[in-house]
Scaffold this motif. Structure first.
Motif, mmCIF file in Angstrom:
data_model
loop_
_atom_site.group_PDB
_atom_site.id
_atom_site.type_symbol
_atom_site.label_atom_id
_atom_site.label_comp_id
_atom_site.label_asym_id
_atom_site.label_seq_id
_atom_site.Cartn_x
_atom_site.Cartn_y
_atom_site.Cartn_z
ATOM 1 N N VAL A 179 0.740 -1.118 -0.020
ATOM 2 C CA VAL A 179 -0.009 0.181 0.201
ATOM 3 C C VAL A 179 0.810 1.300 0.014
ATOM 4 C CG1 VAL A 179 -1.646 1.355 1.234
ATOM 5 C CG2 VAL A 179 -2.053 -1.214 0.914
ATOM 6 N N GLY A 180 1.974 1.300 0.785
ATOM 7 C CA GLY A 180 3.022 2.327 0.750
ATOM 8 C C GLY A 180 3.820 2.719 -0.479
ATOM 9 N N LEU A 181 4.158 1.571 -1.270
ATOM 10 C CA LEU A 181 4.565 1.715 -2.549
ATOM 11 C C LEU A 181 3.609 2.032 -3.733
ATOM 12 C CD1 LEU A 181 7.375 0.702 -3.672
ATOM 13 C CD2 LEU A 181 6.265 -1.432 -4.111
ATOM 14 N N ILE A 182 2.428 1.724 -3.546
ATOM 15 C CA ILE A 182 1.544 2.073 -4.701
ATOM 16 C C ILE A 182 1.450 3.769 -4.803
ATOM 17 C CG2 ILE A 182 -1.038 2.097 -5.468
ATOM 18 C CD1 ILE A 182 -1.065 -0.776 -4.116
ATOM 19 N N PRO A 183 1.498 4.174 -5.955
ATOM 20 C CA PRO A 183 1.733 5.735 -6.300
ATOM 21 C C PRO A 183 0.450 6.371 -6.003
ATOM 22 C CG PRO A 183 2.143 4.565 -8.214
ATOM 23 C CD PRO A 183 1.893 3.468 -7.116
ATOM 24 N N VAL A 184 -0.313 6.353 -5.001
ATOM 25 C CA VAL A 184 -1.747 6.892 -4.813
ATOM 26 C C VAL A 184 -1.618 8.344 -4.920
ATOM 27 C CG1 VAL A 184 -3.521 7.136 -3.441
ATOM 28 C CG2 VAL A 184 -2.393 5.114 -3.481
ATOM 29 N N PHE A 185 -0.526 9.079 -4.370
ATOM 30 C CA PHE A 185 -0.436 10.734 -4.269
ATOM 31 C C PHE A 185 0.008 11.118 -5.633
ATOM 32 C CE2 PHE A 185 -0.284 9.083 0.036
ATOM 33 C CZ PHE A 185 -1.091 9.694 0.486
ATOM 34 N N TYR A 186 0.999 10.516 -6.245
ATOM 35 C CA TYR A 186 1.310 10.911 -7.670
ATOM 36 C C TYR A 186 1.266 9.790 -8.786
ATOM 37 C CZ TYR A 186 3.654 14.891 -4.754
ATOM 38 O OH TYR A 186 3.683 15.954 -4.167
ATOM 39 N N PRO A 187 -0.047 9.487 -9.008
ATOM 40 C CA PRO A 187 -0.073 8.570 -10.177
ATOM 41 C C PRO A 187 0.378 8.848 -11.399
ATOM 42 C CG PRO A 187 -2.127 9.507 -9.377
ATOM 43 C CD PRO A 187 -1.179 10.173 -8.722
ATOM 44 N N PHE A 188 0.169 9.971 -11.808
ATOM 45 C CA PHE A 188 0.159 10.302 -13.206
ATOM 46 C C PHE A 188 1.655 10.022 -13.719
ATOM 47 C CE2 PHE A 188 -2.822 13.274 -11.297
ATOM 48 C CZ PHE A 188 -3.804 12.772 -12.039
ATOM 49 N N GLY A 189 1.688 9.285 -14.757
ATOM 50 C CA GLY A 189 3.085 8.639 -15.498
ATOM 51 C C GLY A 189 3.423 7.405 -14.704
ATOM 52 N N HIS A 190 2.615 6.811 -13.957
ATOM 53 C CA HIS A 190 3.046 5.687 -13.127
ATOM 54 C C HIS A 190 2.071 4.505 -13.300
ATOM 55 C CE1 HIS A 190 6.462 7.256 -11.329
ATOM 56 N NE2 HIS A 190 5.592 8.281 -10.699
ATOM 57 N N LEU A 191 1.482 4.372 -14.608
ATOM 58 C CA LEU A 191 0.665 3.471 -14.960
ATOM 59 C C LEU A 191 1.292 2.094 -14.917
ATOM 60 C CD1 LEU A 191 -2.254 2.312 -15.576
ATOM 61 C CD2 LEU A 191 -1.842 3.087 -17.788
ATOM 62 N N HIS A 192 2.547 2.115 -15.568
ATOM 63 C CA HIS A 192 3.244 0.861 -15.812
ATOM 64 C C HIS A 192 3.637 0.369 -14.520
ATOM 65 C CE1 HIS A 192 6.076 -2.173 -17.432
ATOM 66 N NE2 HIS A 192 6.932 -1.401 -16.945
ATOM 67 N N LEU A 193 4.155 1.315 -13.484
ATOM 68 C CA LEU A 193 4.551 0.970 -12.627
ATOM 69 C C LEU A 193 3.313 0.232 -11.541
ATOM 70 C CD1 LEU A 193 6.433 0.697 -9.753
ATOM 71 C CD2 LEU A 193 5.884 3.070 -9.239
ATOM 72 N N THR A 194 2.179 0.824 -11.618
ATOM 73 C CA THR A 194 0.988 0.415 -11.154
ATOM 74 C C THR A 194 0.700 -0.862 -11.455
ATOM 75 O OG1 THR A 194 0.078 2.577 -10.606
ATOM 76 C CG2 THR A 194 -1.430 0.867 -10.518
ATOM 77 N N ASN A 195 1.014 -1.185 -13.069
ATOM 78 C CA ASN A 195 0.619 -2.688 -13.198
ATOM 79 C C ASN A 195 1.452 -3.647 -12.854
ATOM 80 O OD1 ASN A 195 -1.629 -1.730 -15.082
ATOM 81 N ND2 ASN A 195 -0.276 -1.134 -16.677
ATOM 82 N N CYS A 196 2.926 -3.106 -12.936
ATOM 83 C CA CYS A 196 3.785 -4.056 -12.308
ATOM 84 C C CYS A 196 3.701 -4.449 -10.679
ATOM 85 C CB CYS A 196 5.232 -3.494 -12.211
ATOM 86 S SG CYS A 196 5.852 -3.320 -13.983
ATOM 87 N N ILE A 197 3.188 -3.557 -9.945
ATOM 88 C CA ILE A 197 2.816 -3.850 -8.574
ATOM 89 C C ILE A 197 1.640 -4.845 -8.370
ATOM 90 C CG2 ILE A 197 1.908 -2.759 -6.445
ATOM 91 C CD1 ILE A 197 3.714 -0.158 -7.155
#
Length: 784
Positions: free
Chosen positions: A315-333
């Motif tokens: 939960v701490g790792l998921i970019p909730v506060f700065y999500p933009f540009g991190h769709l790929h990271l979110t998919n990896c998580i």
């Protein structure tokens, strides 16, 4: 059989205490029976206690019923055991058995344990009933019972009830103070949590412990009071709590949420052996400050050290506060969670849904939500908030209704989101129903809920109710003040907005850029040029705030609406930054009002260059040419956006009658009562012409006959909605409609005449503001 002796009993008690596994307990139990201690209450009670520690509740239950005459101590152990093992109904059943089937009388421990169980039940009436039992039994003022009651009411978000129990306690210990501080924080009453902590310190601080400090830090972090948090840190240092791992962890989270990630890093390094909780706090701290690389680095270090990460790590790792540009990271998580089996965790699902929602990936968010086997309240809240934030208000309301049908009790976060949806949609009936829900759930003391209610009433047209709620709030945040000021601006009450802004400054609340934007917006819609300029200069020179594009656009709008177009252009040319679409768009809008085609051409050229895909600017320029009767240029502009296949958003108007929304589009004939609606329009047009009304056709298409232009104007969506309102409501009833676009000149003039010939008050919310029509006059003074 061996003879029973005190030494034998002590041996068995010692063995039970030292048992490391359930198997050892079972073996000891066998020896207890062999030596004849199977009915010895102290031995059996200790065994039941230890069985509960190992979650062997069925075994403990069977042991209990093997005792012919259990005493109160054994009952308390069993009641507590079931409560601690998340079996609240069984715990309450044993309490009921104690009262109904024995001559024993519950004591303060009984009530404390059973109230703890009741707080985990969905039926809050059980807790209220137990509270009554405790009072009747003379334990209403007991510290153990009081702390349990405070926890119970907080878990149901009954903040007022928890506060009442706390205030009535003749004596307070550390546990009770800490329960109050923590409970208020968890119910988003952050300022109240801080005040209670302050009271604890002012009362001599004799009850203060490291848990008190750790409990208040999250509340201070939420309101981002950096100085206060540093003072609490100094207090903890003075009292010797600074080296406690959970205090340091709380400080890491506090500094991170206040944007002081370097300070958080220093504190993190002070922890000699950081545990997983501390690492999670630092990972979350990096993520919430946009330091994604640092967050990933620490996460990789955890994995490399063979430390088993948990759901909080993810939960701490998921970019909730700065999500933009991190769709790929979110998919990896997301994929990591699937492989490690953590994806089923409710908090992980909620965080992933939140990120997908903020990235406008609503299908992915909904898929996660639907696949969740056990939907937590947080997951419902995340999905409802996601729909609301993406403008999918009908989906948000539909999901809220589904949540209600699923018997999931809403909390202040749910209510705030759904009120926001009501505000966007203008659904006043549902908003009022939610307000009643707020009252029944005792959510009124929650600052976020109260602010959302003010916003809902203001955006649904009832500015008086919004102000009444504002005045009733004992404590107001900066957001609350901003919401009320913005509400006044939306209704064109510029002077009231300025007065409220002055009160805000005197209250000690520091205004932000949003505050100044709200005040400037109010000045713009009320023609307060001098006041607007003073506010703008004060923002820069007195409050040290750097203007954003929106502030510059507001200043251009203020000057432009007042007819000072050349001055507005000079203001734009004097900007230290390159003016964007918002600034030039404000100037183009002013050119429409004052029919300045030359300046409109300058503004539009800039806009077509900066925002070529925005059809609104092409339509506005075309209308300006049409108003100037330059039909050749108007046609040229229209041809440009037709060739580029740019589509203008169709105009539609919503009216709510009897709690049911009705949506009309221009020329709409699909409504079941369309025959009666058009008949009412004909009747109205006759009365309006007698009163002197003439159709405004200057912005209609130039290549049609004048008679056809009048017909086109006559069937605009707002007129159809008003006609429906007139035939569907009792005489004298106020009519409220919502238009998705800016109301046109003809409809604005027509609505003034309709209010005059019908004697009705008509409230119109368009894309820019509210118009209150009464007796042939609009509240905007034709300044919109």
């Amino acid at each position: 059989m061996s003879m029973k002796t005190p030494q034998s009993r002590n041996l068995f008690l010692s063995l039970l205490k030292g048992a490391k596994t359930q198997s050892q307990l079972t073996q000891t139990h066998a020896q207890i029976i062999i030596h004849g201690f199977q009915n010895d209450l102290s031995t059996v009670t200790k065994l039941a206690h230890r069985l509960s520690d190992f979650k062997a509740t069925c075994y403990a239950r069977a042991l209990f019923f093997s005792i012919p005459k259990p005493d109160l101590f054994l009952f308390n152990v069993i009641i507590r055991g079931f409560s601690n093992n998340e079996m609240p109904k069984s715990s309450i059943c044993f309490y009921t058995h104690l009262r109904k089937n024995t001559a024993l009388t519950p004591d303060n421990f009984t009530y404390s344990f059973v109230l703890s169980a009741a707080s985990a039940c969905c039926d809050r009436s059980i807790g209220v009933l137990l509270h009554g039992h405790a009072i009747v039994s003379g334990y209403g003022s007991d510290l153990f019972v009081g702390a349990a009651l405070v926890d119970l009411y907080f878990k149901f978000s009954w903040v007022k009830s928890a506060r009442k129990v706390f205030d009535k306690m003749p004596e307070k210990d550390t546990v009770l103070w800490n329960s109050m501080i923590s409970g208020l924080m968890k119910n988003c009453c952050f300022q109240d949590s801080i005040w209670v902590f302050g009271d604890m310190v002012r009362n001599g601080g004799t009850w203060l412990d490291s848990t008190s400090v750790a409990a208040v830090l999250p509340a201070v972090a939420e309101v981002q009071e950096l100085r206060l948090g540093m003072e609490i840190q100094c207090l903890g240092l003075k009292l010797g709590f600074h080296d406690h791992v959970y205090v340091l962890t709380g400080l890491v989270s506090f500094y991170s949420k206040c944007g002081e990630v370097e300070g958080a890093e220093l504190l993190f390094r002070d922890i000699v052996r950081p545990d997983l909780i501390s690492c999670n706090a630092m990972i979350s701290g990096y993520t919430c400050n946009g330091k994604t690389e640092s967050s990933l680095r620490l996460f990789r270090q955890l994995l490399a050290s063979a430390e088993r990460v948990n759901s909080s790590t993810i939960v701490g790792l998921i970019p909730v506060f700065y999500p933009f540009g991190h769709l790929h990271l979110t998919n990896c998580i997301h994929n990591f969670c699937l492989k490690s089996g953590i994806v089923s965790n409710s908090s992980v699902l909620t965080a992933l849904s939140t990120v997908y929602s903020r990235l406008n990936e609503m299908e992915a968010a909904r898929k996660l939500f639907d696949e969740s086997s056990e939907k937590s309240l947080a997951s419902w809240n995340a999905m409802i908030a996601g729909y609301t934030q993406n403008g999918l208000t009908e989906e948000a309301i539909s999901l809220f209704q589904e949540m209600q049908a699923s018997k999931v009790a809403p909390n202040p976060v749910t209510v705030s989101s759904i009120l926001s949806a009501c505000a966007q949609l203008g659904a006043i009936s549902l908003g009022k129903w939610v307000h009643e829900l707020v009252k029944s759930r005792n959510f009124e003391s929650n600052i976020y809920v109260s602010t959302a209610l003010i916003d809902m009433y203001a955006k649904c047209g009832n500015i008086v109710e919004a102000r009444d709620l504002f005045d009733l709030m004992p404590h107001k945040s900066e957001v609350t003040w901003n919401t009320m000021i913005s509400g006044y601006g939306l209704h064109g009450h510029g002077l009231e907005a300025l007065q409220l802004f002055s009160e805000m400054l005197h209250s000690g609340i520091r205004p932000s850029g949003v505050t100044f934007l709200s005040v400037l917006y109010a000045c713009s819609h009320a023609g307060l040029v001098r006041e607007g300029d003073e506010i703008f200069q004060s923002m820069i020179h007195d409050h040290g705030l750097k203007p954003l594009a929106e502030h510059y656009a507001c200043m251009v709008d203020i000057l432009g609406r007042a007819g000072q177009l050349e001055k507005a252009l000079e203001f734009i040319k004097g900007l230290a930054v390159e003016p964007g679409p918002a600034v030039w768009g404000a100037l183009l809008g002013a050119c429409m009002i004052h029919k300045d085609t030359n300046l409109a051409r300058v503004a539009s050229e800039k806009l077509f260059e900066l925002d070529p895909e925005n059809v609104g600017y092409h339509v506005l320029l075309s209308n300006i040419y049409s108003a100037d009767r330059d039909y050749v240029q108007a046609a040229t502009v229209r041809q440009v956006f037709k060739k580029r296949k740019l589509a203008k958003a169709p105009g539609c108007t919503l009216i709510e009658v009897g709690g049911t929304p009705h949506v009309f589009t221009s020329g709409d004939q699909l409504h079941p009562q369309s025959t009666a609606i058009y008949a009412m329009l004909e009747k109205l047009n006759g009365k309006m012409r007698e009163a002197g009304f003439q159709t405004e056709t200057v912005t209609a298409l130039h290549d049609v006959e004048e008679e056809e232009k009048e017909l086109m104007m006559k069937v605009h969506s707002e007129k159809l909605a008003i006609a429906f309102g007139l035939i569907s409501t009792e005489p004298g009833t106020e009519i409220r409609i919502i238009k998705n676009l800016r109301v046109c000149l003809d409809c604005h003039t027509a609505t003034k005449f309709i209010s005059k010939v019908t004697g009705r008050v008509i409230v119109v919310r368009d894309a820019n503001r509210f118009h209150h029509f009464k007796g042939g006059v609009c509240s905007c003074g034709d300044y919109w």
